[in-house]
Enzyme design. Structure first.
Site, PDB file in Angstrom:
ATOM      1  N   LYS A   1       1.250 -26.460  58.484  1.00 41.01           N
ATOM      2  CA  LYS A   1       2.238 -25.555  59.083  1.00 41.01           C
ATOM      3  C   LYS A   1       2.123 -25.572  60.611  1.00 41.01           C
ATOM      4  O   LYS A   1       3.128 -25.665  61.316  1.00 41.01           O
ATOM      5  CB  LYS A   1       1.998 -24.118  58.579  1.00 41.01           C
ATOM      6  CG  LYS A   1       2.774 -23.077  59.369  1.00 41.01           C
ATOM      7  CD  LYS A   1       2.366 -21.654  59.044  1.00 41.01           C
ATOM      8  CE  LYS A   1       1.097 -21.168  59.665  1.00 41.01           C
ATOM      9  NZ  LYS A   1       1.206 -20.396  60.916  1.00 41.01           N
ATOM     10  N   ASN A   2       0.882 -25.496  61.124  1.00 44.60           N
ATOM     11  CA  ASN A   2       0.714 -25.362  62.569  1.00 44.60           C
ATOM     12  C   ASN A   2       0.918 -26.681  63.324  1.00 44.60           C
ATOM     13  O   ASN A   2       0.867 -26.718  64.548  1.00 44.60           O
ATOM     14  CB  ASN A   2      -0.645 -24.742  62.897  1.00 44.60           C
ATOM     15  CG  ASN A   2      -0.654 -23.261  62.531  1.00 44.60           C
ATOM     16  OD1 ASN A   2       0.397 -22.679  62.234  1.00 44.60           O
ATOM     17  ND2 ASN A   2      -1.828 -22.650  62.534  1.00 44.60           N
TER      18      ASN A   2
ATOM     19  N   ARG B   1       5.797 -15.543  65.845  1.00 47.47           N
ATOM     20  CA  ARG B   1       5.391 -15.644  67.240  1.00 47.47           C
ATOM     21  C   ARG B   1       5.419 -17.069  67.777  1.00 47.47           C
ATOM     22  O   ARG B   1       5.618 -17.280  68.978  1.00 47.47           O
ATOM     23  CB  ARG B   1       3.999 -15.042  67.405  1.00 47.47           C
ATOM     24  CG  ARG B   1       4.118 -13.610  67.734  1.00 47.47           C
ATOM     25  CD  ARG B   1       3.055 -12.742  67.144  1.00 47.47           C
ATOM     26  NE  ARG B   1       3.519 -11.379  67.226  1.00 47.47           N
ATOM     27  CZ  ARG B   1       4.176 -10.765  66.266  1.00 47.47           C
ATOM     28  NH1 ARG B   1       4.400 -11.384  65.135  1.00 47.47           N
ATOM     29  NH2 ARG B   1       4.600  -9.545  66.420  1.00 47.47           N
TER      30      ARG B   1
ATOM     31  N   CYS C   1       0.942  -8.039  67.152  1.00 48.51           N
ATOM     32  CA  CYS C   1       1.030  -8.404  65.741  1.00 48.51           C
ATOM     33  C   CYS C   1      -0.241  -7.944  65.052  1.00 48.51           C
ATOM     34  O   CYS C   1      -1.143  -7.411  65.697  1.00 48.51           O
ATOM     35  CB  CYS C   1       1.288  -9.890  65.553  1.00 48.51           C
ATOM     36  SG  CYS C   1      -0.116 -10.948  65.388  1.00 48.51           S
TER      37      CYS C   1
ATOM     38  N   ARG D   1      -1.516 -11.261  71.158  1.00 50.51           N
ATOM     39  CA  ARG D   1      -0.705 -12.480  71.220  1.00 50.51           C
ATOM     40  C   ARG D   1       0.181 -12.601  72.473  1.00 50.51           C
ATOM     41  O   ARG D   1       1.389 -12.818  72.372  1.00 50.51           O
ATOM     42  CB  ARG D   1       0.191 -12.629  69.972  1.00 50.51           C
ATOM     43  CG  ARG D   1      -0.448 -12.316  68.640  1.00 50.51           C
ATOM     44  CD  ARG D   1      -1.457 -13.283  68.136  1.00 50.51           C
ATOM     45  NE  ARG D   1      -1.075 -14.652  67.927  1.00 50.51           N
ATOM     46  CZ  ARG D   1      -0.650 -15.173  66.791  1.00 50.51           C
ATOM     47  NH1 ARG D   1      -0.457 -14.400  65.759  1.00 50.51           N
ATOM     48  NH2 ARG D   1      -0.408 -16.454  66.684  1.00 50.51           N
TER      49      ARG D   1
ATOM     50  N   ASP E   1      -8.665 -19.025  61.440  1.00 49.76           N
ATOM     51  CA  ASP E   1      -7.724 -18.976  60.317  1.00 49.76           C
ATOM     52  C   ASP E   1      -8.416 -19.102  58.954  1.00 49.76           C
ATOM     53  O   ASP E   1      -7.754 -19.014  57.919  1.00 49.76           O
ATOM     54  CB  ASP E   1      -6.657 -20.073  60.463  1.00 49.76           C
ATOM     55  CG  ASP E   1      -5.695 -19.789  61.601  1.00 49.76           C
ATOM     56  OD1 ASP E   1      -5.643 -18.637  62.068  1.00 49.76           O
ATOM     57  OD2 ASP E   1      -4.992 -20.730  62.034  1.00 49.76           O
TER      58      ASP E   1
ATOM     59  N   ILE F   1     -11.821 -15.044  68.527  1.00 50.85           N
ATOM     60  CA  ILE F   1     -10.505 -15.514  69.001  1.00 50.85           C
ATOM     61  C   ILE F   1      -9.496 -14.368  69.096  1.00 50.85           C
ATOM     62  O   ILE F   1      -8.796 -14.228  70.089  1.00 50.85           O
ATOM     63  CB  ILE F   1      -9.954 -16.644  68.093  1.00 50.85           C
ATOM     64  CG1 ILE F   1     -11.002 -17.740  67.891  1.00 50.85           C
ATOM     65  CG2 ILE F   1      -8.632 -17.200  68.646  1.00 50.85           C
ATOM     66  CD1 ILE F   1     -11.345 -18.556  69.114  1.00 50.85           C
TER      67      ILE F   1
ATOM     68  N   ARG G   1       4.514 -17.278  54.464  1.00 47.80           N
ATOM     69  CA  ARG G   1       4.759 -17.820  55.793  1.00 47.80           C
ATOM     70  C   ARG G   1       4.051 -19.153  55.969  1.00 47.80           C
ATOM     71  O   ARG G   1       4.493 -19.990  56.761  1.00 47.80           O
ATOM     72  CB  ARG G   1       4.250 -16.850  56.868  1.00 47.80           C
ATOM     73  CG  ARG G   1       5.159 -15.661  57.087  1.00 47.80           C
ATOM     74  CD  ARG G   1       4.703 -14.868  58.299  1.00 47.80           C
ATOM     75  NE  ARG G   1       4.227 -15.783  59.319  1.00 47.80           N
ATOM     76  CZ  ARG G   1       3.184 -15.568  60.107  1.00 47.80           C
ATOM     77  NH1 ARG G   1       2.522 -14.436  60.038  1.00 47.80           N
ATOM     78  NH2 ARG G   1       2.799 -16.454  61.000  1.00 47.80           N
TER      79      ARG G   1
HETATM   80  N1  EPU Z   1      -3.952 -15.925  74.616  1.00 46.44           N
HETATM   81  C1  EPU Z   1      -3.715 -15.322  75.844  1.00 46.44           C
HETATM   82  N2  EPU Z   1      -2.621 -15.709  76.570  1.00 46.44           N
HETATM   83  C2  EPU Z   1      -1.764 -16.673  76.126  1.00 46.44           C
HETATM   84  C3  EPU Z   1      -2.007 -17.293  74.885  1.00 46.44           C
HETATM   85  C4  EPU Z   1      -3.115 -16.887  74.152  1.00 46.44           C
HETATM   86  O1  EPU Z   1      -4.478 -14.439  76.259  1.00 46.44           O
HETATM   87  O2  EPU Z   1      -0.801 -16.965  76.826  1.00 46.44           O
HETATM   88  C5  EPU Z   1      -5.116 -15.509  73.822  1.00 46.44           C
HETATM   89  C6  EPU Z   1      -4.711 -14.930  72.467  1.00 46.44           C
HETATM   90  O3  EPU Z   1      -4.412 -13.564  72.558  1.00 46.44           O
HETATM   91  C7  EPU Z   1      -5.915 -15.204  71.610  1.00 46.44           C
HETATM   92  C8  EPU Z   1      -6.451 -16.532  72.185  1.00 46.44           C
HETATM   93  O4  EPU Z   1      -5.862 -16.651  73.485  1.00 46.44           O
HETATM   94  O5  EPU Z   1      -6.859 -14.201  71.780  1.00 46.44           O
HETATM   95  C9  EPU Z   1      -6.130 -17.751  71.384  1.00 46.44           C
HETATM   96  O6  EPU Z   1      -4.784 -17.758  71.029  1.00 46.44           O
HETATM   97  P1  EPU Z   1      -3.921 -19.088  70.847  1.00 46.44           P
HETATM   98  O7  EPU Z   1      -2.878 -19.118  71.916  1.00 46.44           O
HETATM   99  O8  EPU Z   1      -4.805 -20.271  70.715  1.00 46.44           O
HETATM  100  O9  EPU Z   1      -3.203 -18.785  69.469  1.00 46.44           O
HETATM  101  P2  EPU Z   1      -1.776 -19.280  69.079  1.00 46.44           P
HETATM  102  O10 EPU Z   1      -1.531 -20.573  69.742  1.00 46.44           O
HETATM  103  O11 EPU Z   1      -0.793 -18.182  69.276  1.00 46.44           O
HETATM  104  C10 EPU Z   1      -2.457 -20.730  67.022  1.00 46.44           C
HETATM  105  C11 EPU Z   1      -2.135 -20.728  65.560  1.00 46.44           C
HETATM  106  C12 EPU Z   1      -2.789 -19.529  64.898  1.00 46.44           C
HETATM  107  C13 EPU Z   1      -4.301 -19.618  65.125  1.00 46.44           C
HETATM  108  C14 EPU Z   1      -4.602 -19.696  66.627  1.00 46.44           C
HETATM  109  C15 EPU Z   1      -6.066 -19.884  66.941  1.00 46.44           C
HETATM  110  C16 EPU Z   1      -0.002 -21.842  65.508  1.00 46.44           C
HETATM  111  C17 EPU Z   1       1.457 -21.757  65.268  1.00 46.44           C
HETATM  112  N3  EPU Z   1      -0.699 -20.707  65.391  1.00 46.44           N
HETATM  113  O12 EPU Z   1      -1.909 -19.503  67.533  1.00 46.44           O
HETATM  114  O13 EPU Z   1      -2.514 -19.626  63.505  1.00 46.44           O
HETATM  115  O14 EPU Z   1      -4.937 -18.494  64.584  1.00 46.44           O
HETATM  116  O15 EPU Z   1      -3.863 -20.788  67.211  1.00 46.44           O
HETATM  117  O16 EPU Z   1      -6.549 -21.030  66.349  1.00 46.44           O
HETATM  118  O17 EPU Z   1      -0.527 -22.917  65.766  1.00 46.44           O
HETATM  119  C18 EPU Z   1      -2.164 -18.822  61.330  1.00 46.44           C
HETATM  120  O18 EPU Z   1      -1.781 -19.957  61.010  1.00 46.44           O
HETATM  121  O19 EPU Z   1      -2.401 -17.919  60.480  1.00 46.44           O
HETATM  122  C19 EPU Z   1      -2.341 -18.505  62.736  1.00 46.44           C
HETATM  123  C20 EPU Z   1      -2.380 -17.250  63.180  1.00 46.44           C
END
Ligand code: EPU
Length: 420
Positions: free
Chosen positions: A22-23, A92, A116, A121, A306, A328, A398
């Site tokens: 998915k990701n 998101r 969320c 996020r 995850d 995380i 999802r």
């Molecule tokens: N963060 C910030 N600022 C930003 C972006 C992120 O402070 O602009 C913080 C977040 O709040 C968090 C940390 O950085 O504390 C890491 O977040 P990240 O941006 O890596 O998460 P994401 O890209 O929004 C993806 C996956 C998530 C997975 C995380 C961590 C996708 C679509 N989603 O989210 O997947 O948990 O990386 O590995 O790739 C899931 O599949 O259930 C899921 C939540």
């Protein structure tokens, strides 16, 4: 709202094939916005989030054709470079269109995601990165507006903290920027490397994806491509844990064993036998009594956040105390409360969960709060005495393709109920 009814006690046995990730599918779909030519993506899982992303691409003006796990996207022209709140609030990862839209059209308007169930996020790292590439960013009416009428310019982007979709967003922006972009402290997740592989097939010039420094030489335009998405490592891990928690004998096929090596190491320490029975297959079965093993979530190649919820369900069945530390997301222990209602002995102290096991779980009515939390409740239901009813399974839908059919094929007693 549909729910799962799980009758605990069955030992899982047999083979289960994982779906496409998915990701990886989500950024790959967003990347289709970068070219006017058709892009064919294979192994896109049919889950709610990928359907939402396709809806978003359609909203942007792309033609999307689907069938048999193959999706063909043609974004001949972008009529509407925006991600509306109605779509972003349900997913998101919609912020993944920010980079491609501004790179392709010089303008993007993307709703801010808001909070969320698992944490804040924010997307500040996406926007500050785009600013480094010359975009002007402003916030109005709950939307981020990014503008680069003369196009983006390459630059050095240092991520203050590692962000998976932030790295992907910037990568998609940088491929069409003028000159060289260097992404530092980039996410090393396999999904980032998969996106770069797709973009390179489309004519991009990216090096170093999968490491913490990614170099991109911008090109004027990209073209069509054909790409198969990597297997879903979180789904693979969830089925390994399903085998482990039921004391079963499960072979997970069509996976990349290396992508789950952090989990495999923990399962081995916990007393499970894990064998690579082929280049893309892992077999799990009991070796000794289940022992508690501490875990700390980290960015890849560390233990995936995850898989934390599913691992916690497993630790409720292990002998001793396990300390589970979530680094995380700040609020990713919602499942602990529901697991406790099923009889688990879990104490939360800040970012740590202390799990004392083993506990005989008993079936209960539980509510899923997010995607991975709902998977952990289903896993707990597999070993609980009696019947567990997991409500609000739209969360699980999802990200898991046909999870109840796959579990049932391994011998789980699980059925879907749609109340009147
Ligand atoms: N963060 C910030 N600022 C930003 C972006 C992120 O402070 O602009 C913080 C977040 O709040 C968090 C940390 O950085 O504390 C890491 O977040 P990240 O941006 O890596 O998460 P994401 O890209 O929004 C993806 C996956 C998530 C997975 C995380 C961590 C996708 C679509 N989603 O989210 O997947 O948990 O990386 O590995 O790739 C899931 O599949 O259930 C899921 C939540």
């Amino acid at each position: 709202m549909d729910r799962f009814v799980v009758q605990g006690g069955a030992r899982l046995e047999g083979e289960v094939a994982v779906s496409g990730a998915k990701n990886s599918a989500l950024p790959a779909l967003a990347a289709c916005l970068l070219t006017s030519e058709p892009v064919t993506l294979r192994r896109i899982p049919d889950v709610r989030d990928t359907r939402t992303m396709m809806k978003l691409l359609h909203h942007n003006g792309a033609a999307v054709e689907t069938g048999g796990g193959v999706v063909r996207v043609t974004a001949e022209a972008i009529q509407n470079p925006e991600a509306p709140y109605e779509i972003v609030k349900t997913m998101r990862a919609s912020s993944l269109v920010l980079g491609p839209l501004v790179a392709r059209t010089g303008r993007a308007r993307v709703s801010l995601p808001g909070g969320c169930a698992i944490g804040a996020r924010p997307i500040n790292l996406h926007t500050s990165g785009l600013e480094r590439l010359g975009a002007r960013i402003r916030q109005e009416h709950g939307y981020i507006v990014a503008e680069a009428p003369q196009g983006l310019k390459g630059g050095v982007v240092y991520f203050d903290r590692i962000t998976v979709t932030g790295t992907e967003d910037l990568l998609m922006a940088a491929v069409l920027a003028e000159g060289e972009t260097v992404l530092k402290n980039a996410a090393r997740e396999p999904e980032v490397a998969d996106l770069a592989a797709l973009l390179n097939k489309m004519g991009a010039r990216i090096q170093g994806a999968g490491t913490s420094t990614i170099r991109v030489q911008g090109v004027r335009e990209l073209h069509g491509a054909d790409h198969a998405i990597i297997p879903d490592r979180i789904e693979a891990g969830t089925f390994l844990i399903a085998g482990a928690i039921t004391g079963g004998d499960v072979t997970v096929t069509r996976c990349v064993p290396e992508h789950v090596s952090a989990l495999v190491a923990k399962l081995q320490q916990a007393g499970l036998e894990i064998d690579e029975t082929g280049p893309d297959a892992l077999r799990v079965r009991p070796r000794s009594r289940l022992r508690s093993v501490d875990v700390t979530t980290e960015e890849y190649p560390g233990f995936a956040t995850d898989l934390q919820a599913q691992y916690m369900a497993l630790m409720t069945q292990a002998e001793g105390i396990s300390l589970i530390t979530e680094t995380i997301f700040e609020n990713r222990f919602m499942h602990a409360l529901e697991l406790s209602r099923m009889g688990a002995n879990i104490r939360i102290e800040g970012r740590q969960a202390i799990v004392a096991g083993p506990s005989q779980l008993t079936g209960a009515a539980v509510i899923a709060s997010d995607l991975r939390a709902s998977a952990s409740l289903v896993l707990a239901g597999l070993v609980a005495r009696g019947e567990t009813v997991v409500d609000r399974i739209y969360h699980i839908e999802r990200g898991y393709e046909n999870i109840e059919e796959k579990l049932a094929a391994l011998g789980a007693q699980i059925r879907r109920e749609s109340p009147g």
